[in-house]
Design an enzyme around this catalytic site. Structure first.
Site, PDB file in Angstrom:
ATOM      1  N   LYS A 296      13.291   3.580  19.746  1.00  0.00           N
ATOM      2  CA  LYS A 296      13.149   3.770  18.297  1.00  0.00           C
ATOM      3  C   LYS A 296      13.455   5.218  17.923  1.00  0.00           C
ATOM      4  O   LYS A 296      14.121   5.486  16.916  1.00  0.00           O
ATOM      5  CB  LYS A 296      11.745   3.345  17.844  1.00  0.00           C
ATOM      6  CG  LYS A 296      11.588   1.827  17.868  1.00  0.00           C
ATOM      7  CD  LYS A 296      10.155   1.329  17.781  1.00  0.00           C
ATOM      8  CE  LYS A 296      10.142  -0.184  18.013  1.00  0.00           C
ATOM      9  NZ  LYS A 296       8.785  -0.749  18.075  1.00  0.00           N
TER      10      LYS A 296
ATOM     11  N   ASP B 207       6.933  -1.972   9.566  1.00  0.00           N
ATOM     12  CA  ASP B 207       6.903  -3.166  10.411  1.00  0.00           C
ATOM     13  C   ASP B 207       6.656  -4.419   9.566  1.00  0.00           C
ATOM     14  O   ASP B 207       6.830  -5.541  10.038  1.00  0.00           O
ATOM     15  CB  ASP B 207       5.762  -3.047  11.437  1.00  0.00           C
ATOM     16  CG  ASP B 207       6.257  -2.581  12.803  1.00  0.00           C
ATOM     17  OD1 ASP B 207       7.437  -2.811  13.102  1.00  0.00           O
ATOM     18  OD2 ASP B 207       5.455  -2.005  13.554  1.00  0.00           O
TER      19      ASP B 207
ATOM     20  N   GLN C 185       2.877   1.455  17.632  1.00  0.00           N
ATOM     21  CA  GLN C 185       3.383   0.532  18.649  1.00  0.00           C
ATOM     22  C   GLN C 185       2.246  -0.343  19.182  1.00  0.00           C
ATOM     23  O   GLN C 185       1.214   0.161  19.599  1.00  0.00           O
ATOM     24  CB  GLN C 185       4.029   1.343  19.796  1.00  0.00           C
ATOM     25  CG  GLN C 185       4.702   0.498  20.850  1.00  0.00           C
ATOM     26  CD  GLN C 185       5.899  -0.282  20.305  1.00  0.00           C
ATOM     27  OE1 GLN C 185       6.771   0.261  19.632  1.00  0.00           O
ATOM     28  NE2 GLN C 185       5.941  -1.572  20.585  1.00  0.00           N
TER      29      GLN C 185
END
Ligand code: NAP
Length: 284
Positions: A52, A119, A96
């Site tokens: 990422k 997200d 994460q």
């Protein structure tokens, strides 16, 4: 014989578009920033976070990494999220998953400002997706929709089967297919006659987490087969949920693993972060 849906190439196109738009924003003095938070020593999470950060560099975003110890308390993580919520340089916040056991994932997801929730896991964003009026789509299902679009197969009226009903993949995946007027069936571990249901799918999305779960008898001749799974085979190599070699001749289109859904997930994260920056700065 199936046509391979090349997630690497398609994700490169998405990232190139994002890079172009980010460069235009930069000319107006707007820097796009993504905060990436990793807690603990999960080696898979470390690989995802590195990928990422690398994608941020590729598209011209600034990434801010926060690597916290395995012993981090929920309170400490919530305080960091609060700080990032208030930080003007940060357009998107990505924590994460999975998190260590002492931390409640939902509490953390709920603490992220919905407008920085790139997200799209926050209940407010999930609600928007349900209604079909959204700014962000969850990255993996959104990436799958792009892959399907690239095949030229129109979802409208097709039999779509999603195997898996997780909040991050299966459920939103089904919703996005429904928004495109697919006739959608969601299968899970209690589904009866799973193979038969799958074998009627024009579009089959596997998000199970089990190597070689999808076998040729579960595939309709010529179907679009999308493999979300990320597993390790007996040799420790990355593989999906679909028995790729065995299904290749029967499917019409198929995604490889690696090189299918994985790169799209990251590209869509970049797209969401750009969207967050544009919304914050009132840019269409
Ligand atoms: P998850 O939360 O473990 O969900 C797995 C789903 O599969 C559950 O709904 C489960 O059903 C269902 N399932 C398990 N065994 C089954 C069986 N025998 N028959 C039918 N359904 C079964 O996993 P996830 O987070 O959705 O992820 C799924 C896979 O995608 C994993 O391999 C993950 O690593 C991968 N993934 C990839 C990406 C990417 O970017 N490529 C992103 C996210 C996830 P129940 O609900 O009944 O238990």
């Amino acid at each position: 014989m199936a046509q391979i849906i090349d997630g690497k190439a398609i994700s490169a196109k998405v990232k190139a578009q994002v890079r172009e738009e980010a460069a235009l924003l930069k000319k107006q003095g707007i820097e796009v920033g993504l905060a990436v938070v990793i807690v603990g020593n999960n080696s898979a999470s470390r690989v995802y976070v590195n990928n990422k950060k690398k994608a941020c560099e590729e598209v011209g975003f600034t990434s801010y990494e926060y690597a916290l110890s395995e012993e981090t308390t929920q309170q400490e993580l919530l305080e960091l999220v609060e700080k990032l919520n208030k930080d003007d340089k940060v357009n998107g916040i990505l924590v994460q998953l999975p998190l260590p056991n002492q931390i409640n994932e939902n509490a953390v997801i709920n603490a992220i400002l919905p407008e920085k929730d790139v997200d799209a896991f926050h209940p407010e964003n999930v609600g928007h997706i349900m209604i079909g009026d959204f700014n962000f789509l969850p990255c993996t299902p959104a990436g799958v929709m792009e892959l399907i679009a690239e095949t030229g197969v129109d979802v409208c009226g097709k039999n779509c089967v999603v195997i898996g009903r997780s909040n991050i993949v299966g459920k939103p995946m089904a919703m996005l297919l429904l928004h495109k007027n697919g006739t959608v069936t969601i299968c899970h571990s209690r589904t009866k006659n799973l193979a038969e249901i799958c074998s009627k799918a024009d579009i089959l999305v596997a998000a199970v987490g089990k190597a070689k779960f999808v076998t040729p008898d579960m595939i309709k001749e010529g179907a679009v087969v999308i493999d979300v799974g990320m597993n390790r085979n007996e040799d420790g190599k990355l593989c999906g949920d679909v028995d790729y070699a065995a299904c290749f001749d029967k499917a019409g289109y198929i995604t490889p693993v690696p090189g299918g859904v994985g790169p799209m997930t990251i590209a869509m994260l970049m797209k969401n972060t750009l969207t967050a920056a544009k919304i914050k700065n009132n840019i269409q």
